[in-house]
Write a protein that holds these residues in place. Structure first.
Motif, PDB file in Angstrom:
ATOM      1  N   PHE A  54       0.861  -1.191   0.000  1.00 36.61           N
ATOM      2  CA  PHE A  54       0.000   0.000   0.000  1.00 36.61           C
ATOM      3  C   PHE A  54       0.890   1.232   0.000  1.00 36.61           C
ATOM      4  CE2 PHE A  54       0.821  -0.988   4.409  1.00 36.61           C
ATOM      5  CZ  PHE A  54       1.038   0.232   5.010  1.00 36.61           C
ATOM      6  N   GLY A  55       0.309   2.361  -0.249  1.00 32.28           N
ATOM      7  CA  GLY A  55       1.010   3.632  -0.188  1.00 32.28           C
ATOM      8  C   GLY A  55       0.304   4.574   0.765  1.00 32.28           C
ATOM      9  N   ARG A  56       0.896   5.774   0.946  1.00 37.32           N
ATOM     10  CA  ARG A  56       0.306   6.787   1.832  1.00 37.32           C
ATOM     11  C   ARG A  56       0.397   8.124   1.111  1.00 37.32           C
ATOM     12  NH1 ARG A  56      -0.626   6.191   7.203  1.00 37.32           N
ATOM     13  NH2 ARG A  56       0.764   4.393   7.309  1.00 37.32           N
ATOM     14  N   VAL A  57      -0.636   8.901   1.295  1.00 34.43           N
ATOM     15  CA  VAL A  57      -0.692  10.198   0.621  1.00 34.43           C
ATOM     16  C   VAL A  57       0.522  11.028   1.017  1.00 34.43           C
ATOM     17  CG1 VAL A  57      -1.997  12.326   0.328  1.00 34.43           C
ATOM     18  CG2 VAL A  57      -3.177  10.113   0.463  1.00 34.43           C
ATOM     19  N   ARG A  58       1.167  11.599  -0.031  1.00 32.50           N
ATOM     20  CA  ARG A  58       2.298  12.505   0.092  1.00 32.50           C
ATOM     21  C   ARG A  58       3.498  11.829   0.733  1.00 32.50           C
ATOM     22  NH1 ARG A  58      -1.750  16.451   1.677  1.00 32.50           N
ATOM     23  NH2 ARG A  58      -2.199  17.788  -0.101  1.00 32.50           N
ATOM     24  N   GLU A  59       3.621  10.530   0.546  1.00 28.26           N
ATOM     25  CA  GLU A  59       4.824   9.818   0.948  1.00 28.26           C
ATOM     26  C   GLU A  59       5.352   9.065  -0.249  1.00 28.26           C
ATOM     27  OE1 GLU A  59       4.397   7.338   4.346  1.00 28.26           O
ATOM     28  OE2 GLU A  59       3.789   8.987   5.678  1.00 28.26           O
ATOM     29  N   SER A  60       6.682   9.046  -0.395  1.00 27.72           N
ATOM     30  CA  SER A  60       7.300   8.434  -1.553  1.00 27.72           C
ATOM     31  C   SER A  60       6.990   6.934  -1.591  1.00 27.72           C
ATOM     32  CB  SER A  60       8.811   8.662  -1.514  1.00 27.72           C
ATOM     33  OG  SER A  60       9.426   8.012  -2.598  1.00 27.72           O
ATOM     34  N   LEU A  61       6.720   6.460  -2.824  1.00 29.08           N
ATOM     35  CA  LEU A  61       6.360   5.039  -3.031  1.00 29.08           C
ATOM     36  C   LEU A  61       7.332   4.471  -4.068  1.00 29.08           C
ATOM     37  CD1 LEU A  61       4.271   2.787  -2.402  1.00 29.08           C
ATOM     38  CD2 LEU A  61       3.021   3.543  -4.425  1.00 29.08           C
ATOM     39  N   PRO A  62       8.417   3.746  -3.629  1.00 27.55           N
ATOM     40  CA  PRO A  62       9.377   3.223  -4.595  1.00 27.55           C
ATOM     41  C   PRO A  62       8.810   2.034  -5.356  1.00 27.55           C
ATOM     42  CG  PRO A  62       9.961   2.497  -2.406  1.00 27.55           C
ATOM     43  CD  PRO A  62       8.795   3.414  -2.230  1.00 27.55           C
ATOM     44  N   VAL A  63       8.987   2.022  -6.669  1.00 33.97           N
ATOM     45  CA  VAL A  63       8.509   0.936  -7.541  1.00 33.97           C
ATOM     46  C   VAL A  63       9.670   0.529  -8.439  1.00 33.97           C
ATOM     47  CG1 VAL A  63       6.902   0.226  -9.311  1.00 33.97           C
ATOM     48  CG2 VAL A  63       6.166   1.846  -7.535  1.00 33.97           C
ATOM     49  N   LYS A  64       9.956  -0.800  -8.490  1.00 36.57           N
ATOM     50  CA  LYS A  64      11.053  -1.300  -9.315  1.00 36.57           C
ATOM     51  C   LYS A  64      10.478  -2.307 -10.309  1.00 36.57           C
ATOM     52  CE  LYS A  64      14.993  -2.118  -7.350  1.00 36.57           C
ATOM     53  NZ  LYS A  64      16.083  -2.781  -6.580  1.00 36.57           N
ATOM     54  N   GLY A 107      -7.257   6.175  -1.374  1.00 39.13           N
ATOM     55  CA  GLY A 107      -8.203   5.224  -1.979  1.00 39.13           C
ATOM     56  C   GLY A 107      -7.509   4.234  -2.903  1.00 39.13           C
ATOM     57  N   TYR A 108      -8.321   3.535  -3.654  1.00 44.04           N
ATOM     58  CA  TYR A 108      -7.801   2.526  -4.572  1.00 44.04           C
ATOM     59  C   TYR A 108      -7.553   3.242  -5.886  1.00 44.04           C
ATOM     60  CZ  TYR A 108      -7.147  -2.241  -6.214  1.00 44.04           C
ATOM     61  OH  TYR A 108      -6.594  -3.408  -6.677  1.00 44.04           O
ATOM     62  N   GLN A 109      -6.283   3.625  -6.126  1.00 41.83           N
ATOM     63  CA  GLN A 109      -5.951   4.546  -7.194  1.00 41.83           C
ATOM     64  C   GLN A 109      -5.185   3.828  -8.309  1.00 41.83           C
ATOM     65  OE1 GLN A 109      -7.183   7.449  -7.268  1.00 41.83           O
ATOM     66  NE2 GLN A 109      -7.950   7.530  -5.149  1.00 41.83           N
ATOM     67  N   PRO A 110      -5.395   4.250  -9.584  1.00 41.63           N
ATOM     68  CA  PRO A 110      -4.649   3.673 -10.707  1.00 41.63           C
ATOM     69  C   PRO A 110      -3.224   4.185 -10.721  1.00 41.63           C
ATOM     70  CG  PRO A 110      -6.126   5.376 -11.498  1.00 41.63           C
ATOM     71  CD  PRO A 110      -6.410   5.251 -10.031  1.00 41.63           C
ATOM     72  N   LEU A 111      -2.294   3.277 -10.963  1.00 45.05           N
ATOM     73  CA  LEU A 111      -0.893   3.611 -11.065  1.00 45.05           C
ATOM     74  C   LEU A 111      -0.577   4.167 -12.455  1.00 45.05           C
ATOM     75  CD1 LEU A 111       0.621   0.426  -9.410  1.00 45.05           C
ATOM     76  CD2 LEU A 111       0.702   2.723  -8.460  1.00 45.05           C
ATOM     77  N   PRO A 112       0.483   4.952 -12.537  1.00 39.40           N
ATOM     78  CA  PRO A 112       0.928   5.349 -13.870  1.00 39.40           C
ATOM     79  C   PRO A 112       1.272   4.098 -14.667  1.00 39.40           C
ATOM     80  CG  PRO A 112       1.976   6.708 -12.210  1.00 39.40           C
ATOM     81  CD  PRO A 112       1.268   5.637 -11.455  1.00 39.40           C
ATOM     82  N   SER A 113       0.794   4.070 -15.924  1.00 41.90           N
ATOM     83  CA  SER A 113       0.969   2.856 -16.734  1.00 41.90           C
ATOM     84  C   SER A 113       2.256   2.913 -17.514  1.00 41.90           C
ATOM     85  CB  SER A 113      -0.211   2.671 -17.676  1.00 41.90           C
ATOM     86  OG  SER A 113      -0.315   3.780 -18.537  1.00 41.90           O
ATOM     87  N   LEU A 114       2.841   1.710 -17.660  1.00 42.27           N
ATOM     88  CA  LEU A 114       4.107   1.562 -18.366  1.00 42.27           C
ATOM     89  C   LEU A 114       3.807   1.002 -19.761  1.00 42.27           C
ATOM     90  CD1 LEU A 114       7.079   1.945 -17.409  1.00 42.27           C
ATOM     91  CD2 LEU A 114       7.176  -0.526 -17.167  1.00 42.27           C
ATOM     92  N   ASN A 115       4.170   1.760 -20.797  1.00 42.31           N
ATOM     93  CA  ASN A 115       3.978   1.315 -22.176  1.00 42.31           C
ATOM     94  C   ASN A 115       5.296   0.797 -22.709  1.00 42.31           C
ATOM     95  OD1 ASN A 115       1.301   2.039 -22.235  1.00 42.31           O
ATOM     96  ND2 ASN A 115       1.748   4.136 -22.903  1.00 42.31           N
ATOM     97  N   ILE A 116       5.284  -0.425 -23.203  1.00 44.00           N
ATOM     98  CA  ILE A 116       6.499  -1.066 -23.685  1.00 44.00           C
ATOM     99  C   ILE A 116       6.281  -1.463 -25.134  1.00 44.00           C
ATOM    100  CG2 ILE A 116       8.070  -3.006 -23.372  1.00 44.00           C
ATOM    101  CD1 ILE A 116       7.237  -3.049 -20.437  1.00 44.00           C
ATOM    102  N   ARG A 125      -3.368  -0.954 -10.114  1.00 36.93           N
ATOM    103  CA  ARG A 125      -3.898  -0.116  -9.031  1.00 36.93           C
ATOM    104  C   ARG A 125      -3.192  -0.456  -7.721  1.00 36.93           C
ATOM    105  NH1 ARG A 125      -8.838   2.420 -10.012  1.00 36.93           N
ATOM    106  NH2 ARG A 125      -9.760   1.945 -12.042  1.00 36.93           N
ATOM    107  N   ILE A 126      -3.305   0.463  -6.788  1.00 37.67           N
ATOM    108  CA  ILE A 126      -2.758   0.268  -5.443  1.00 37.67           C
ATOM    109  C   ILE A 126      -3.623   1.033  -4.466  1.00 37.67           C
ATOM    110  CG2 ILE A 126      -1.158   2.253  -5.482  1.00 37.67           C
ATOM    111  CD1 ILE A 126       0.826   0.473  -3.957  1.00 37.67           C
ATOM    112  N   PHE A 127      -3.696   0.536  -3.258  1.00 36.39           N
ATOM    113  CA  PHE A 127      -4.502   1.206  -2.222  1.00 36.39           C
ATOM    114  C   PHE A 127      -3.608   2.239  -1.530  1.00 36.39           C
ATOM    115  CE2 PHE A 127      -6.322   1.647   2.033  1.00 36.39           C
ATOM    116  CZ  PHE A 127      -7.615   1.971   1.694  1.00 36.39           C
TER     117      PHE A 127
END
Length: 1134
Positions: A1024-1034, A1087-1096, A1116-1118
């Motif tokens: 999950f993530g938190r509003v206005r906190e960095s969310l690292p994605v690899k 909330g349950y929000q859509p993540l930025p999508s990766l186009n390959i 998506r991620i909560f």
């Protein structure tokens, strides 16, 4: 006149054909001539011209031609048609004479040969002087002639030969003797046929020319004669229509003749001849209705033309011959293809011919029965100097005399002639003729299935044989037709036939037949009067006492004397035993046997009654009654015998056990104990034997097959059931015969068991489980039950597939295998004391669903006393239940992605999820002890496989689910679907005992389609993530190919996030290596929000869809809202 005068002459009945005489052929010594004759005569096919050939010598004398009459003014004819006229033109006077002569065109001695040929022709002409017959010459040559016009010598010599022989060129023929002889002969025949037709045409014209000189006052006979000749010549000319027309005219003219007793026979004879010709031609022209109409007209016109009353038998003989001849013509036409029917066939005409022959016989007895003192007239008035008549149908003693008024000397000749005819007729064998005609009629009626007519005529044949004193043949025929009259219940006719048959049997001293027919004439079907029956009964008793019976009435005295001697000889054969099968007759004793019940228990005596009823005038006593069974051991128990003197066989007082009183029903009761070995078998009465007579005299065994009954019993029983007539009330000791029904068999069944068998179980059965069936047996016998045996399992007779998938055992602690049977037989159980009780568990394993009938059979033995006799009875009791087998649970399997999205295919080395659902369909609680997943070699588990449903209890409708993370190994090219493996569930009923084994159910998992993917993406993302906190994605990008991949990557922003990292980049990934992409997402909304999508975009695989790669990326991620630091734990827990 001799009795054969009624036969039609052969020349009338044959087919008229042109007569051609062949001369000059030496068929005996000359091979060439013989070959020529064989070609003419032998093996003539139907398509060759109708010619009658005859080889005659060259100097043959032909019948002389009478001087031609120039006027008929004073001519008085002496008759209608001469007896030799037809034969003369068929066989004596040729239409053409052919002279065969061997002569080639190049003959060196031509003149001499020509002269010799002309001489032969002249000799033939001299012998034919006055005839219109033409002479033809056929030259037999060795060489094949040249075509006409090419051989000049042949033409010249042919003309010279015609001149020398005074021949027309059309009457000279050449016959080369070559390989094609038959072909030349056929061409010659056709030429001969044309010349013959010309001859008969000229003869017809010659006869017609005479008619203009005739007058109807004195020449009436000539009108008939000439018209007949014209018709006959037309037949020889093969002009059938003209012949038929002229025969009809001749027939009408014949009936216009003035008739008197003196010429009646001549008129009828000629009318019969002409009628025969007309009918024959009508059948030949395929107009059978015209032939039948003509014959009926002929009979109507002639049947009253009797002629002299003293010779009335001649008219009957003539009528008989007319019908016989027409029957022959009709039958011949049928053989040639005409179709007849039941109501119109030759049999009716043969029957009528036989009727007139019988009438002839009766008239002969009336008119020709002279005293022995009357002698045959001398000289013989029936003899003629030539041995034959001059004209057809005339009397021998007044040939050619047409006067109706006879002088005194002529009257004396008339009387002598009539007497001679009567004496001749009296010696004629009428029965032989009648039998022949009846036999022809019977054959026709049999052919056209007129069965009643056939039987009626066979009776007449039998009577004729009787009158002809051929008693054996008469008896054979009468015996044959009696069956028909019995079955059709013609009692009056049957009585008449039996009476004649009895006379035959008496006159031949046939003891068995005499007894048989006597018994039937005494029976209920006989319509004889009581005094006649009494006489027959007394005769029957005399025969049984080995005495000679009295003669039957109306028998020939000579035959009676011979019969009495035969009977005297039979008396020396005392002690004869005759067996008569009663079911074929209607005897004077009726019999019915009846078992009291359709079945008897083995511990109950078998009882049955035998009923006897006599229909004769007086009481009659029998000596013995015995019943024969299919099991011979019971015969000894069913015999009633009474000894008496042979003089007491016929006794008026109804004393004694075996005495039958007419009209009264006598009942005999029998009883015996059935053998225990016959349990389940049928006891049948094979016959009931009633013995009449004694060993000192003659003994007759009346045998009824089965339970009795004779030829009329079936119909009488049917009538009794349909009758609404109220039956009279009888005294208690009497029986109504019609109320007794035959019951000829009974079944021996086992003793009624006195045990209680109860079955306890918990339906339905579940597939493959050890289903428990508890059998409870309790004895209610008064003594100890021994040798108790149990048979349990699938009831025999069901579907074969059920037998293969059902197994029964007594040991419930082990699972059944293929060796276990579907039915356990003869399981020994301990003896049961009175009131004793025991239980026996049975385990049944059902491998397939469906209904099964389970049989529980308990047998035992017990000693009982029946009729003071101890027997060992085998008893048994059966109980059946229907067990329904159902599936305990159903397993649903599905493949999903790690995001729990449905997968229709998986990708090599890409993890996916296998989900199983166990849904209980059992009405009883199930315990799932454990489960296991057995993977195929192409599959591997991402994590360790452990059962997630251990010791779970499922009730109806409940389900238990499991989830396994799997990965498919790379597959060889060309292989799409691969096996997943098996899912095994270990379960049992929750209510089952501990000793009951666990059931192992194996479910084969479905195959899955495997595809390869060039690029695999794996994401490392917090939960999950938190509003206005960095969310690292690899993101880990792995190249799955053996090629260098050029990858274009771009990130589409989302309103819910800000991010840092490369928004668009182009990478090159080496084979089987990974490339990492790191981004920091900054959530802006909770909330349950859509993540930025990766186009390959894969540059080497432009067809590879970006949408396919996205299923491996989280979408998506909560995102939790921003809160205070102290509440983070509570929020995380929530």
């Amino acid at each position: 006149m001799n009795p054969g005068q009624w036969d039609f002459p052969a020349e009338l009945c044959c087919r008229p054909m042109a007569f051609v005489a062949l001369t000059g052929l030496d068929t005996r010594y000359n091979a060439v001539h013989r070959a020529i004759w064989d070609a003419f005569y032998a093996n003539r096919r139907a398509d060759r011209v109708p010619i009658s050939f005859k080889v005659l010598p060259g100097d043959h004398e032909y019948p002389k031609c009478r001087t031609k009459r120039t006027s008929y003014e004073w001519y008085i004819p002496k008759g209608i048609l001469k007896t030799g006229w037809m034969n003369k033109h068929l066989n004596l006077v040729p239409a053409l004479v052919v002279v065969f002569y061997e002569l080639d065109w190049d003959e060196s001695q031509w003149k001499e040969k020509q002269s010799e040929c002309a001489t032969r022709v002249e000799i033939v002409r001299q012998s034919l002087q006055g005839r219109n017959t033409k002479v033809a010459v056929v030259l037999i040559q060795k060489k094949t002639p040249l075509p006409p016009g090419e051989d000049i010598i042949a033409s010249e010599r042919a003309a010279a030969l015609c001149t020398a022989c005074d021949l027309s060129g059309k009457l000279l023929f050449v016959l080369p003797h070559t390989d094609h002889l038959v072909g030349y002969i056929i061409r010659l025949e056709n030429a001969f046929y044309e010349h013959a037709q010309t001859y008969y045409y000229s003869e017809i014209r010659r006869v017609k020319s005479h008619k203009e000189f005739l007058n109807k006052t004195t020449h009436q006979l000539l009108f008939v004669r000439h018209q007949f000749k014209i018709a006959f010549f037309s037949e020889l000319k093969q002009d059938t229509q003209s012949a038929l027309k002229n025969y009809r005219i001749a027939y009408n003219l014949a009936h216009e003749l003035r008739a008197h007793e003196t010429n009646m026979l001549e008129i009828k004879t000629m009318a019969g001849f002409i009628n025969y010709k007309i009918c024959r031609l009508c059948f030949q022209l395929n107009v059978p209705l015209d032939a039948i109409a003509q014959f009926r007209k002929h009979i109507d016109l002639c049947k009253k033309k009797i002629g002299s009353a003293e010779l009335a038998f001649e008219h009957a003989a003539w009528m008989s011959k007319q019908f016989q001849a027409f029957g022959d013509l009709f039958d011949e036409a049928i053989k040639m293809g005409l179709t007849a029917i039941q109501t119109q066939n030759p049999g009716f005409y043969y029957q009528q011919a036989a009727y007139y022959a019988q009438e002839r016989k009766q008239m002969t007895h009336q008119l020709c029965s002279h005293d022995r003192s009357v002698s045959y007239p001398s000289p013989d008035p029936l003899e003629t100097p030539t041995g034959m008549l001059d004209f057809y149908g005339q009397r021998t003693w007044r040939q050619g005399i047409l006067s109706f008024d006879l002088s005194d000397p002529e009257k004396e000749k008339e009387k002598a002639g009539i007497l001679a005819l009567q004496l001749k007729e009296n010696s004629f064998h009428h029965s032989e003729l009648i039998i022949t005609l009846l036999s022809n009629a019977v054959a026709q009626f049999k052919k056209y299935k007129c069965l009643r007519m056939r039987s009626h005529l066979m009776v007449q044949m039998g009577e004729e044989y009787y009158h002809a004193k051929e008693y054996a043949k008469a008896l054979k025929l009468l015996d044959y037709v009696m069956c028909d009259y019995r079955s059709e219940r013609w009692w009056t006719l049957l009585t008449s036939i039996l009476t004649t048959a009895l006379k035959c049997a008496y006159l031949m001293a046939q003891v068995k037949d005499y007894i048989t027919y006597s018994m039937e004439l005494l029976g209920r079907a006989s319509v004889l009067k009581e005094d006649q029956k009494s006489r027959i009964e007394k005769n029957l008793i005399k025969v049984l006492m080995n005495e000679s019976p009295e003669a039957e009435p109306d028998c020939d005295p000579v035959a009676v004397k011979a019969a009495q001697k035969l009977w005297s000889d039979r008396m020396s054969l005392a002690g004869d035993i005759f067996t008569i099968e009663m079911q074929d007759y209607l005897p004077f004793v009726q019999c019915k046997a009846k078992f009291l019940f359709p079945s008897f228990h083995v511990d109950v005596p078998v009882q049955f009654h035998v009923y006897l009823k006599a229909d004769c005038p007086h009481p009659i006593r029998f000596s013995k009654v015995c019943v024969i069974f299919n099991n011979q051991e019971y015969n000894q128990h069913c015999v009633i015998e009474e000894a008496y003197q042979k003089s007491d066989i016929l006794e008026q007082s109804p004393q004694g056990t075996m005495c039958l009183v007419p009209g009264k029903t006598r009942k005999f009761t029998f009883k015996f104990v059935a053998r225990t070995e016959d349990v389940g078998k049928k006891i049948e009465i094979t016959s009931v034997d009633l013995i009449l007579g004694s060993e000192t005299g003659r003994c007759v065994v009346l045998k009824w097959r089965g339970g009795g009954g004779d030829a009329g019993s079936t119909h009488e029983a049917l009538q009794a059931t349909r009758s609404f007539k109220r039956r009279p009330k009888l005294p208690e000791n009497e029986v109504d015969w019609n109320s007794v029904a035959i019951q000829a068999s009974t079944m021996v069944i086992s003793r009624v068991p006195k045990i209680c068998v109860q079955l306890r179980h918990e339906p339905p059965a579940l597939t493959n489980e050890m289903y428990c069936l508890i059998v409870t047996i309790q004895s209610m016998e008064n003594t100890t039950v021994r040798d108790v045996r149990l048979t349990a399992g699938l009831k025999p007779g069901q579907d074969a597939n059920l037998s293969q998938t059902t197994h029964v055992t007594l040991n419930g602690s082990e699972m059944c295998d293929e060796m276990h049977p579907s039915l356990l037989t003869d399981i020994p159980i301990e003896d049961l004391q009175p009131g004793g009780k025991l239980e026996k568990p049975i385990y049944i394993q059902c491998g397939t669903v469906g209904s099964r009938i389970i049989l529980v059979h308990v047998s035992y033995t017990i000693s009982v006393v029946v009729e003071d006799k101890e027997i060992l009875c085998k008893c048994h009791k059966d109980e059946t239940i229907t067990v329904e087998t159902v599936v305990p649970f159903e397993v649903a399997v599905k493949f999903v992605t790690t995001k729990f999205e449905h997968l229709d295919r998986v990708y090599a080395d890409v993890p996916f999820l296998l989900m199983t659902d166990i849904l209980s369909s059992s009405s009883w609680a199930l315990t799932v002890l454990t489960s296991e997943l057995q993977l195929a070699p192409t599959m591997k588990a991402v994590s360790q496989l452990e059962s997630q449903v251990e010791k779970v209890i499922l009730y109806t409708g409940e389900s238990a689910s499991e989830c396994f993370c799997l990965q498919c190994l790379p597959v060889t090219s060309g292989q799409n679907a691969v096996a997943t493996g098996q899912y095994v569930v270990h379960w049992k009923r929750s209510s089952a005992a501990e000793s009951v084994p666990v059931i192992r159910t194996v479910i084969t998992l479905p195959h899955v389609v495997v595809d390869s993917i060039p690029l695999h993406i794996q994401t490392e993302l917090p939960s999950f993530g938190r509003v206005r906190e960095s969310l690292p994605v690899k993101y880990h990008l792995q190249n799955k190919t053996s090629l260098v991949q050029d990858v274009e990557i771009s990130v589409e922003p989302s309103d819910a996030f800000m991010f840092s990292g490369l928004k668009q980049i182009r990478l090159r990934i080496l084979p089987d290596t990974k490339q990492e992409m790191l981004y920091n997402f900054y959530p802006l909304m909770a909330g349950y929000q859509p993540l930025p999508s990766l186009n390959i975009n894969l540059l080497r695989f432009p067809a590879f869809s970006n949408q396919l790669l996205r299923q491996f990326l989280p979408s998506r991620i909560f995102v939790k809202p921003q809160g205070r630091q102290a509440n983070d734990t509570s929020v995380s827990a929530a």
